[in-house]
Design a protein around this motif. Sequence first.
Motif, PDB file in Angstrom:
ATOM      1  N   TYR A   1       7.784   2.835   1.832  1.00 46.93           N
ATOM      2  CA  TYR A   1       8.823   3.004   0.826  1.00 46.93           C
ATOM      3  C   TYR A   1       8.452   2.224  -0.423  1.00 46.93           C
ATOM      4  O   TYR A   1       8.059   1.060  -0.318  1.00 46.93           O
ATOM      5  N   PRO A   2       8.566   2.896  -1.604  1.00 50.87           N
ATOM      6  CA  PRO A   2       8.883   4.307  -1.810  1.00 50.87           C
ATOM      7  C   PRO A   2       7.797   5.233  -1.266  1.00 50.87           C
ATOM      8  O   PRO A   2       6.768   4.757  -0.771  1.00 50.87           O
ATOM      9  N   ALA A   3       8.006   6.528  -1.369  1.00 51.28           N
ATOM     10  CA  ALA A   3       7.119   7.495  -0.718  1.00 51.28           C
ATOM     11  C   ALA A   3       5.653   7.312  -1.118  1.00 51.28           C
ATOM     12  O   ALA A   3       4.754   7.428  -0.287  1.00 51.28           O
ATOM     13  N   GLU A   4       5.413   6.993  -2.398  1.00 55.42           N
ATOM     14  CA  GLU A   4       4.015   6.864  -2.857  1.00 55.42           C
ATOM     15  C   GLU A   4       3.292   5.699  -2.206  1.00 55.42           C
ATOM     16  O   GLU A   4       2.059   5.644  -2.201  1.00 55.42           O
ATOM     17  N   ALA A   5       4.036   4.759  -1.636  1.00 59.69           N
ATOM     18  CA  ALA A   5       3.393   3.628  -0.961  1.00 59.69           C
ATOM     19  C   ALA A   5       2.595   4.082   0.253  1.00 59.69           C
ATOM     20  O   ALA A   5       1.617   3.431   0.647  1.00 59.69           O
ATOM     21  N   SER A   6       2.993   5.199   0.846  1.00 59.30           N
ATOM     22  CA  SER A   6       2.282   5.713   2.023  1.00 59.30           C
ATOM     23  C   SER A   6       0.855   6.141   1.694  1.00 59.30           C
ATOM     24  O   SER A   6       0.028   6.285   2.595  1.00 59.30           O
ATOM     25  N   GLU A   7       0.572   6.353   0.424  1.00 59.14           N
ATOM     26  CA  GLU A   7      -0.767   6.790   0.018  1.00 59.14           C
ATOM     27  C   GLU A   7      -1.712   5.625  -0.249  1.00 59.14           C
ATOM     28  O   GLU A   7      -2.906   5.826  -0.477  1.00 59.14           O
ATOM     29  N   LEU A   8      -1.215   4.393  -0.218  1.00 58.59           N
ATOM     30  CA  LEU A   8      -2.057   3.234  -0.480  1.00 58.59           C
ATOM     31  C   LEU A   8      -3.067   3.011   0.647  1.00 58.59           C
ATOM     32  O   LEU A   8      -2.773   3.272   1.822  1.00 58.59           O
ATOM     33  N   LEU A   9      -4.231   2.527   0.292  1.00 56.90           N
ATOM     34  CA  LEU A   9      -5.217   2.130   1.291  1.00 56.90           C
ATOM     35  C   LEU A   9      -4.619   1.056   2.180  1.00 56.90           C
ATOM     36  O   LEU A   9      -3.965   0.122   1.705  1.00 56.90           O
ATOM     37  N   GLN A  10      -4.835   1.160   3.491  1.00 50.91           N
ATOM     38  CA  GLN A  10      -4.330   0.165   4.427  1.00 50.91           C
ATOM     39  C   GLN A  10      -5.455  -0.779   4.853  1.00 50.91           C
ATOM     40  O   GLN A  10      -6.541  -0.341   5.215  1.00 50.91           O
ATOM     41  N   VAL A  11      -5.143  -2.085   4.808  1.00 45.75           N
ATOM     42  CA  VAL A  11      -6.137  -3.096   5.169  1.00 45.75           C
ATOM     43  C   VAL A  11      -5.702  -3.830   6.445  1.00 45.75           C
ATOM     44  O   VAL A  11      -5.935  -5.020   6.591  1.00 45.75           O
ATOM     45  N   GLY A  12      -5.076  -3.095   7.351  1.00 49.56           N
ATOM     46  CA  GLY A  12      -4.635  -3.666   8.616  1.00 49.56           C
ATOM     47  C   GLY A  12      -3.132  -3.558   8.766  1.00 49.56           C
ATOM     48  O   GLY A  12      -2.478  -2.693   8.177  1.00 49.56           O
ATOM     49  N   SER A  13      -2.581  -4.469   9.569  1.00 49.66           N
ATOM     50  CA  SER A  13      -1.140  -4.553   9.776  1.00 49.66           C
ATOM     51  C   SER A  13      -0.680  -5.926   9.311  1.00 49.66           C
ATOM     52  O   SER A  13      -1.495  -6.761   8.915  1.00 49.66           O
ATOM     53  N   TYR A  14       0.631  -6.173   9.382  1.00 52.61           N
ATOM     54  CA  TYR A  14       1.078  -7.507   8.971  1.00 52.61           C
ATOM     55  C   TYR A  14       0.603  -8.573   9.950  1.00 52.61           C
ATOM     56  O   TYR A  14       0.583  -9.752   9.631  1.00 52.61           O
ATOM     57  N   LYS A  15       0.157  -8.151  11.153  1.00 54.83           N
ATOM     58  CA  LYS A  15      -0.318  -9.109  12.152  1.00 54.83           C
ATOM     59  C   LYS A  15      -1.824  -9.363  12.059  1.00 54.83           C
ATOM     60  O   LYS A  15      -2.286 -10.476  12.286  1.00 54.83           O
ATOM     61  N   VAL A  16      -2.580  -8.318  11.746  1.00 51.99           N
ATOM     62  CA  VAL A  16      -4.052  -8.441  11.695  1.00 51.99           C
ATOM     63  C   VAL A  16      -4.551  -7.747  10.436  1.00 51.99           C
ATOM     64  O   VAL A  16      -4.280  -6.562  10.224  1.00 51.99           O
ATOM     65  N   VAL A  17      -5.291  -8.486   9.594  1.00 55.33           N
ATOM     66  CA  VAL A  17      -5.803  -7.901   8.355  1.00 55.33           C
ATOM     67  C   VAL A  17      -7.326  -7.886   8.367  1.00 55.33           C
ATOM     68  O   VAL A  17      -7.968  -8.674   9.067  1.00 55.33           O
ATOM     69  N   ASN A  18      -7.884  -6.990   7.573  1.00 58.59           N
ATOM     70  CA  ASN A  18      -9.335  -6.845   7.464  1.00 58.59           C
ATOM     71  C   ASN A  18      -9.794  -7.596   6.209  1.00 58.59           C
ATOM     72  O   ASN A  18      -9.639  -7.121   5.088  1.00 58.59           O
ATOM     73  N   TYR A  19     -10.369  -8.778   6.415  1.00 62.72           N
ATOM     74  CA  TYR A  19     -10.761  -9.614   5.284  1.00 62.72           C
ATOM     75  C   TYR A  19     -11.869  -8.975   4.456  1.00 62.72           C
ATOM     76  O   TYR A  19     -11.857  -9.068   3.215  1.00 62.72           O
ATOM     77  N   GLU A  20     -12.825  -8.330   5.106  1.00 63.61           N
ATOM     78  CA  GLU A  20     -13.929  -7.703   4.367  1.00 63.61           C
ATOM     79  C   GLU A  20     -13.404  -6.616   3.439  1.00 63.61           C
ATOM     80  O   GLU A  20     -13.843  -6.491   2.287  1.00 63.61           O
ATOM     81  N   GLN A  21     -12.459  -5.822   3.957  1.00 61.13           N
ATOM     82  CA  GLN A  21     -11.877  -4.763   3.138  1.00 61.13           C
ATOM     83  C   GLN A  21     -11.153  -5.342   1.932  1.00 61.13           C
ATOM     84  O   GLN A  21     -11.262  -4.835   0.813  1.00 61.13           O
ATOM     85  N   ILE A  22     -10.405  -6.401   2.166  1.00 60.02           N
ATOM     86  CA  ILE A  22      -9.661  -7.027   1.075  1.00 60.02           C
ATOM     87  C   ILE A  22     -10.611  -7.557   0.007  1.00 60.02           C
ATOM     88  O   ILE A  22     -10.429  -7.318  -1.188  1.00 60.02           O
ATOM     89  N   LEU A  23     -11.644  -8.263   0.420  1.00 60.38           N
ATOM     90  CA  LEU A  23     -12.606  -8.813  -0.536  1.00 60.38           C
ATOM     91  C   LEU A  23     -13.305  -7.720  -1.332  1.00 60.38           C
ATOM     92  O   LEU A  23     -13.559  -7.879  -2.533  1.00 60.38           O
ATOM     93  N   ALA A  24     -13.605  -6.604  -0.670  1.00 59.48           N
ATOM     94  CA  ALA A  24     -14.298  -5.506  -1.346  1.00 59.48           C
ATOM     95  C   ALA A  24     -13.449  -4.903  -2.457  1.00 59.48           C
ATOM     96  O   ALA A  24     -13.977  -4.332  -3.427  1.00 59.48           O
ATOM     97  N   LEU A  25     -12.140  -5.046  -2.356  1.00 60.07           N
ATOM     98  CA  LEU A  25     -11.228  -4.495  -3.369  1.00 60.07           C
ATOM     99  C   LEU A  25     -11.135  -5.375  -4.621  1.00 60.07           C
ATOM    100  O   LEU A  25     -10.546  -4.976  -5.613  1.00 60.07           O
ATOM    101  N   LYS A  26     -11.688  -6.601  -4.531  1.00 55.77           N
ATOM    102  CA  LYS A  26     -11.666  -7.550  -5.643  1.00 55.77           C
ATOM    103  C   LYS A  26     -10.253  -7.764  -6.211  1.00 55.77           C
ATOM    104  O   LYS A  26     -10.025  -7.608  -7.430  1.00 55.77           O
ATOM    105  N   PRO A  27      -9.303  -8.112  -5.359  1.00 61.92           N
ATOM    106  CA  PRO A  27      -7.944  -8.327  -5.874  1.00 61.92           C
ATOM    107  C   PRO A  27      -7.856  -9.605  -6.699  1.00 61.92           C
ATOM    108  O   PRO A  27      -8.561 -10.580  -6.436  1.00 61.92           O
ATOM    109  N   ASP A  28      -6.998  -9.612  -7.709  1.00 56.43           N
ATOM    110  CA  ASP A  28      -6.739 -10.863  -8.412  1.00 56.43           C
ATOM    111  C   ASP A  28      -5.500 -11.547  -7.855  1.00 56.43           C
ATOM    112  O   ASP A  28      -5.175 -12.670  -8.252  1.00 56.43           O
TER     113      ASP A  28
END
Length: 293
Positions: free
Chosen positions: A71-98
Amino acid sequence: MLLPVKALGQTPEASPENTENSISVQDARGQWVTLERPAQRVVALAPHIVENVYAAGGGDKLVAAVSHSDYPAEASELLQVGSYKVVNYEQILALKPDLVISWASGNGEAVAAQLERLGVTVYVDELRSLQDIAREVRVLGELLGTREQANKTVDQWQERLAQLEQNYRATEPVSVLYQVWNDPLQTLNGEHLVSDVIRLCGGRNAFADAVSIAPKINIESVIARDPQAIVASGMGEERPEWLDEWRFYPTLQSVQNKHLFFVPPDIIQRHTLRILDGAELMCRHLQTVRQPG
């Protein structure tokens, strides 16, 4: 492990170290989070954070989220980097978030600490009250450079909240068992956001004194406390069939008076502005208890 939670509910504080263009706010750990400019690439590690980013006017800055961010509906189209319990650190780093926004009691202390060790700026949230939600959206407006839209949205929301407070401030108290699940039987204590909703409606959480925030309880304890209403959530948008299992315990006043109610979990357990939709429904349920027939 739950992080120490800073008292929330006020507008963002200004850091004494702010430069002219930088942004500094305190998160739920009491730590200063500083950006040299508004965040443009954001990863949100909980569904409620995703929703609050959109509410603050920063949805276009999200580059990734976690599962169940719907929610909202467009959020479903976002790339997923895991769940709130387990996240993918490599994926996150590759996205270069600020900026990565994490959830203290959901993601845990280790996730934020590991991301910071990897050089990522992390803002940690932990929302325990209705005013915490308002503050969160305002803070996100600061971090994302969408202050005007965020403040306008929150101002309107707080007017709605104030009206609910006025409507139910002087009502007769109603004791409530809020049931998260049936097997195991689980509720929420007085520190959880749902208890703030119950208080808003003039209710009293029958298990407010429980030690853990989401305690497992037994039938005997419910019978002993004999709540006037049982309000269930469950997992979906439909009233759970197991709510009617309480009819096997006819000594409960909530059963005798047919005060077994349902509020969809997305509008009461998710820490977002939509919680007032759930609050309005909760308040109507409790008003039914006060005015039977």
